[in-house]
Write a protein that holds these residues in place. Sequence first.
Motif, PDB file in Angstrom:
ATOM      1  N   GLY A 234       0.794  -1.224   0.000  1.00 24.93           N
ATOM      2  CA  GLY A 234       0.000   0.000   0.000  1.00 24.93           C
ATOM      3  C   GLY A 234       0.825   1.272   0.000  1.00 24.93           C
ATOM      4  N   HIS A 235       1.968   1.268   0.685  1.00 28.08           N
ATOM      5  CA  HIS A 235       2.760   2.490   0.593  1.00 28.08           C
ATOM      6  C   HIS A 235       3.415   2.669  -0.782  1.00 28.08           C
ATOM      7  N   PRO A 236       4.135   1.652  -1.282  1.00 25.24           N
ATOM      8  CA  PRO A 236       4.671   1.827  -2.644  1.00 25.24           C
ATOM      9  C   PRO A 236       3.582   2.156  -3.665  1.00 25.24           C
ATOM     10  N   PHE A 283       5.015   0.086   7.543  1.00 25.37           N
ATOM     11  CA  PHE A 283       4.573   0.199   8.942  1.00 25.37           C
ATOM     12  C   PHE A 283       4.145   1.612   9.315  1.00 25.37           C
ATOM     13  N   HIS A 284       4.500   2.632   8.529  1.00 27.69           N
ATOM     14  CA  HIS A 284       4.028   3.961   8.927  1.00 27.69           C
ATOM     15  C   HIS A 284       2.503   4.092   8.756  1.00 27.69           C
ATOM     16  N   HIS A 285       1.887   3.092   8.121  1.00 26.76           N
ATOM     17  CA  HIS A 285       0.414   3.042   8.106  1.00 26.76           C
ATOM     18  C   HIS A 285      -0.112   2.203   9.264  1.00 26.76           C
ATOM     19  N   GLN A 286       0.791   1.583  10.014  1.00 27.15           N
ATOM     20  CA  GLN A 286       0.368   0.658  11.070  1.00 27.15           C
ATOM     21  C   GLN A 286       0.929   1.074  12.421  1.00 27.15           C
TER      22      GLN A 286
HETATM   23 CU    CU Z   1       2.595   5.562   3.128  1.00 28.84          CU
END
Ligand code: CU
Length: 557
Positions: A234-236, A283-286
């Motif tokens: 999701g981040h990439p 992990f910055h989304h978690q």
């Molecule tokens: Cu992100």
Amino acid sequence: RNLSLQAAAQQGELEHHPFDPRDAKLVIAYLIVAFAALLIGGIAGLLQTMVKSGSIKLPYGMGYYELLTAHGVLMAIVFTTFFIIGFIYSGVSHTLGGKLLPVVSRAGWLGFALMTAGTALGVAMVLTGKASVLYTFYAPMKASPYFYIGLALLVVGSWVSGWGLFYQLKFWKKTHTGKISPLFAFMGVITFLMWQIATLGVAAEVLIQLIPWSFGWVETINVMLSRTLFWYFGHPLVYFWLMPAYMCWYVIIPKIIGGKIYSDALARLAFILLLLFSIPVGFHHQLMEPGISPFWKYLQVVLTFMVVVPSLMTAFSLFATFELYGRERGAKGLFGWFSMLPWKDVRFFAPFMGMLIFIPAGAGGLINASNQMNAVVHNTLWVTGHFHLTVATSVALTFFGITYWLIPTVTGRVLTPKMNKLGIVQTILWCVGMFLMSGAMHLVGLFGAPRRTAYTTYESNPDALSWMPYYVFMAVGGTVLFIGVLLMVYNVAALLMAPKGETAYPIGETMENAEATPAYLERWGVWISLSAILILIAYTIPLMDMIMNPGAGSKGF
Ligand code: CU
Ligand code: HAS
Ligand code: HEM
């Protein structure tokens, strides 16, 4: 110097080359699906803002989450991916030999067919209420298996298209030994390389976890693992949207304003850094999830701040291009160059507004990524405000700006002054609408208003009631934006029927005195290995932990 001269010579030879009509069909097919998705997604977006502000109730028993899932999927996944592939195929056809190899063109069409079939299946499931799981499809929310199969087809189709691009570059390299690849093609290939590595995570989640579980072959699912695999992708994903916009900013915009690319080597280095640091940061989304140890969150946040560096390099390089262009034309003072820019040309104006808005958009990202502040903004409308600036403005406006020359170029037409004017109006509508909508989202998010909720007053809780005025601003902004969507779709139709003529593909040239690009920037093996090492460092131990200690697993609902 030699390399940039060669590139310039090559550029000259390409400029008068009309776009291959067979390739044009492929590019236009991708663009048409993209803008159809924008239209339907835009209707959903407008309705969402109306529901939230309490202005309407949804008819026909339609649920808010059906709408929001349709909006997220159509806007963030379908509109973007189809546009990106169409755009990159066009530039690769133009810069790597003037047309696509037959096998590459077949890969493009096969990818298109798989992606379109997947989209149709997935969207059908959403609109019939069988997949109201939002575009992040977190388990244990469970959709019909056909929703996940649709997504899988979409991803596999994008792989096939990506393989086509790799093959075209490989063939070009074989026939141009010792030459460094054209910047556009290099960036396109890195974008798809990154996509290839990133989508492995979501493919594993969908194929190994979600599909067997949603068919009922297994009863429970490891939620932590599924979310982690999702955000590994999701981040990439968000950089997959951004990198094609950067391709326009680096390569196309200098040509459109009549300036030069500041540095070919810097642009390539920025893209390599994006490849390396986009992936091991999910992990910055978690950050607010309990199942991951703080050490691994910390490590991934450090890497998140590393991936900001190529964006800052991009900002630097664009300022340099603009300033040098202005000074060449006699601009004086610190900011004299500013007024020299071609403000009345939509091909510049729309992407430029995207750049400008990326400054606050990126600053918001830095806030999100800071652990303590993430506790304040996570799952509030602040985050929704953040990504309507990044993807829905910086990226979307850049894609709109590209459309104004891309359609005329590939179809042998010209952008008329009237269409240019409509384009400027469209850009202004988008900026005003987004200022209202995203501004209100940011503010009300700080007051604690959650994202992903329909109309609610929480039984007259005074806090929830105080959010209402902001929801009204969101609805006003959403209405202006929706008019912007309609105008954009009209513009696309008008461009497809524009007067015949010749429009050159605007590929920028590097400054004459730029450093020659070092060949190591094209050592694919080195960069892919480094990327793999970083991913292994960031993910191996946390993933092992989730797999070895899965807990009881969750049943679906
Ligand atoms: Cu992100
Ligand atoms: Fe983000 C959540 C952190 C960039 C999209 N982000 C999201 C979500 C989306 C998204 C869709 O750490 C929500 C997902 C969901 O549904 O839950 N984001 C960041 C950081 C950056 C960042 C650190 N995001 C993006 C981009 C996106 C995007 C790009 C799409 C395209 N984001 C987060 C975090 C979360 C998050 C947390 C989770 C929040 C939560 O709790 O759920 C950075 O990459 C940003 C770096 C950018 C800059 C700006 C550089 C400026 C440039 C412009 C120069 C301008 C010029 C013109 C030259 C530092 C390049 C100037 C001219 C003049 C005259 C002034
Ligand atoms: C979510 C409105 C354009 C991507 C939302 C929400 C609203 C909205 C109100 C939040 C709903 C909630 O959290 O309850 C609009 C309007 C648009 C527009 C009115 C223009 C007409 C776009 C575009 C993109 C986009 C162009 C991307 C290219 C998203 C995504 C979500 C979202 C990814 C999150 C969905 C979720 O939380 O599951 N939009 N939007 N939007 N929007 Fe938009």
